[in-house]
Design a protein around this motif. Sequence first.
Motif, PDB file in Angstrom:
ATOM      1  N   GLN A   9       0.828  -1.205   0.000  1.00 29.69           N
ATOM      2  CA  GLN A   9       0.000   0.000   0.000  1.00 29.69           C
ATOM      3  C   GLN A   9       0.860   1.253   0.000  1.00 29.69           C
ATOM      4  O   GLN A   9       0.542   2.233  -0.682  1.00 29.69           O
ATOM      5  CB  GLN A   9      -0.930   0.012   1.206  1.00 29.69           C
ATOM      6  CG  GLN A   9      -1.873   1.215   1.221  1.00 29.69           C
ATOM      7  CD  GLN A   9      -2.803   1.233   2.433  1.00 29.69           C
ATOM      8  OE1 GLN A   9      -2.685   0.405   3.309  1.00 29.69           O
ATOM      9  NE2 GLN A   9      -3.723   2.189   2.464  1.00 29.69           N
ATOM     10  N   CYS A  30      -6.234  -5.243  -4.980  1.00 28.60           N
ATOM     11  CA  CYS A  30      -6.863  -4.717  -6.199  1.00 28.60           C
ATOM     12  C   CYS A  30      -6.603  -3.220  -6.335  1.00 28.60           C
ATOM     13  O   CYS A  30      -6.272  -2.723  -7.418  1.00 28.60           O
ATOM     14  CB  CYS A  30      -8.362  -5.002  -6.194  1.00 28.60           C
ATOM     15  SG  CYS A  30      -8.779  -6.754  -6.119  1.00 28.60           S
ATOM     16  N   GLN A  31      -6.757  -2.495  -5.245  1.00 26.40           N
ATOM     17  CA  GLN A  31      -6.538  -1.050  -5.286  1.00 26.40           C
ATOM     18  C   GLN A  31      -5.073  -0.723  -5.554  1.00 26.40           C
ATOM     19  O   GLN A  31      -4.769   0.225  -6.288  1.00 26.40           O
ATOM     20  CB  GLN A  31      -6.984  -0.405  -3.973  1.00 26.40           C
ATOM     21  CG  GLN A  31      -6.923   1.118  -4.000  1.00 26.40           C
ATOM     22  CD  GLN A  31      -7.484   1.752  -2.741  1.00 26.40           C
ATOM     23  OE1 GLN A  31      -7.824   1.067  -1.792  1.00 26.40           O
ATOM     24  NE2 GLN A  31      -7.588   3.066  -2.728  1.00 26.40           N
ATOM     25  N   SER A  91      -4.480  -1.215  -9.298  1.00 32.90           N
ATOM     26  CA  SER A  91      -5.118  -0.164 -10.091  1.00 32.90           C
ATOM     27  C   SER A  91      -4.383   1.165  -9.959  1.00 32.90           C
ATOM     28  O   SER A  91      -4.069   1.822 -10.960  1.00 32.90           O
ATOM     29  CB  SER A  91      -6.574  -0.013  -9.648  1.00 32.90           C
ATOM     30  OG  SER A  91      -7.192   1.054 -10.305  1.00 32.90           O
ATOM     31  N   ASN A  92      -4.097   1.586  -8.733  1.00 38.50           N
ATOM     32  CA  ASN A  92      -3.435   2.878  -8.515  1.00 38.50           C
ATOM     33  C   ASN A  92      -2.037   2.903  -9.110  1.00 38.50           C
ATOM     34  O   ASN A  92      -1.601   3.918  -9.671  1.00 38.50           O
ATOM     35  CB  ASN A  92      -3.368   3.190  -7.020  1.00 38.50           C
ATOM     36  CG  ASN A  92      -4.715   3.589  -6.444  1.00 38.50           C
ATOM     37  OD1 ASN A  92      -5.679   3.775  -7.166  1.00 38.50           O
ATOM     38  ND2 ASN A  92      -4.789   3.691  -5.129  1.00 38.50           N
ATOM     39  N   GLU A 120     -11.787   0.277 -10.388  1.00 40.11           N
ATOM     40  CA  GLU A 120     -10.485  -0.375 -10.536  1.00 40.11           C
ATOM     41  C   GLU A 120     -10.362  -1.072 -11.885  1.00 40.11           C
ATOM     42  O   GLU A 120      -9.295  -1.036 -12.506  1.00 40.11           O
ATOM     43  CB  GLU A 120     -10.294  -1.359  -9.387  1.00 40.11           C
ATOM     44  CG  GLU A 120     -10.183  -0.678  -8.033  1.00 40.11           C
ATOM     45  CD  GLU A 120     -10.462  -1.595  -6.857  1.00 40.11           C
ATOM     46  OE1 GLU A 120     -10.202  -1.174  -5.706  1.00 40.11           O
ATOM     47  OE2 GLU A 120     -10.939  -2.732  -7.067  1.00 40.11           O
TER      48      GLU A 120
END
Length: 601
Positions: free
Chosen positions: A183, A219-220, A223-224, A258
Amino acid sequence: QWLSCAGAPDASELVGPEAVHAKHLASIATGLARLRWSRFTAGRILRVLASVAPPLLAKARARDLSNLSWAFATLELRSFDSVLMAIAREAVVQIHDFTEQNLSNTCWAYAKLGLRHDPLIKAIADETLRKLPQFSAQGLTNTLWGFATMVIKGEECLGETAWQLICALLEEIMKRLPECTTQELSNSSWACCRLGVRHDGFMAAIAKEGMHKLPDYTCQDLSNTSMAFAKPNIQNIEFLKGLAHYAGRKIRQFEAREVSNTTWSLTIMGPGIVGPDWLDPALDHFLELIDKGAYDGWELVQIANACWPQRADLQHWARLEQAFYKKIFARIVDVLRQIIGRNDGLAGMALPALEAERPTTEVPQQKLLSAGPATHGSLSGGGRPARLSPLDSARGAAQRLIDEIQVDFLGPFYTRMALRELGLLDPQDQRGCTAFGQNNMQEPCSSPAWGDRARQAVSDAMDQLRAELPFMWFDRFGPHERRVISWIAFRLEVEVTCSAGRATEALAEDGRITGFSLDEHRAMDKRGEETFARLEAQWTKEHREILFTVQDIRKGQEWLQGLFAQHDRAGHTERQAMVELIMEVMCAIRRLQRQQCDEIG
């Protein structure tokens, strides 16, 4: 009852266990935040706490201020702006006593709540620079994310501090990347993109570290990170393919946002990253989310444009195209069609009076409107609101639809098709005569000559822009605003009719570049001055008569009531082009009016 006593007039004189101090409030708030408890009894406690806190903050410790803001952000309490602004003001006073954890937590908290206090941002930035070596990896990434979220790029006064801070943060994070979670890696790369910073060395280090941790990316995160590499066009093929591989494995767990962002990012980076075997499962999942209503309109627009180049090979293209046409395209074209023809006319273009000719009792100027839907003064002034004109009514209906579906763009190909349906496209431009159905698989027609000139002019202007940017591309207004430019050309006939007859003047522009401007971001009393000064210098150099004023610039900005979903596009390049065009038309009308007056006289 004990807590509410802190608000009593003589509360400051209490001593012993009856006294309530800021440290007590911070401890209570922190405890509730760790329990994620903000409802029922906890909610009542927090409301009392917020009401009694402001007068106690002057005696608070730095960590109390930080903990209070952290607790409110952790509980996502967005209706306590007054106490949070009081905390911010006291934090500025005590900023030198903040530890690195206090600094990063406070920065994160205000970013999380979306609450902006510029003196606090500046104070945190300056103090962070002084204490940077003391920061943990998490503190560094949280601070970078916080500053990106609060959009420090938006303030001129923060420009130099922001530049120094971001440079220093990136260099320090590069040393700590092995300590970062997925993250933190994702947030750091996203923050660079958000801030308009291109740092190839930092992104290469992110990719190298990320390759080892890709199986743990959420997933985030996937995507980011894809977006962070795609927007500044950083071609790290091996890492992008890795992102695509793990995104494909987890695609059924993705939210619509996403799926759309990842698909756009991986397709825009060129062929070879993803193909039909990746796109079809992604589209199948996205279409299921559409059926459930779990999507925003812009996500559908983005994924339709992203898949367009490979549409002939996609099994689910027809379904996606049908959904896009029904839910977005047809509805947008319909409301825009309602606007066309409902023009109130260009009132207020009479020749500007000279200072000496102005009456001594002037009518107060109307409040200037920012770019966006019209604000009718009658709604706030009491009494019955004035009846809307047909144009304002049609524009209001369009804005309501845009708010509902969250779409203010269609993408290049579909925009061209929409303009054709609205009768606003050059008849010689035969590209994309059919946007939907089987006939859209071929694009045999070339662009018109003016299109080729426009592309070349934009390419030359972008080359110059890149050459003038610093090596990190630092830009307070981000990669999607200032580095977007427009090319404008026109052929117009301006007509003025009066008792003396009809007079016309032809206006022509073969093509010129217009860019982003800060002018519409200025205070109301300064707005328009930058644009006026620029056009005045340009027209003087070209030996052209200037028949417009700063007030005319402001009026033109007011007239351009754009339709928007996420931000009002104030200062964007297409608005600057339209303001310049309005000044051309204004001057033409005033020349014709003067000519008619001379003939009558």
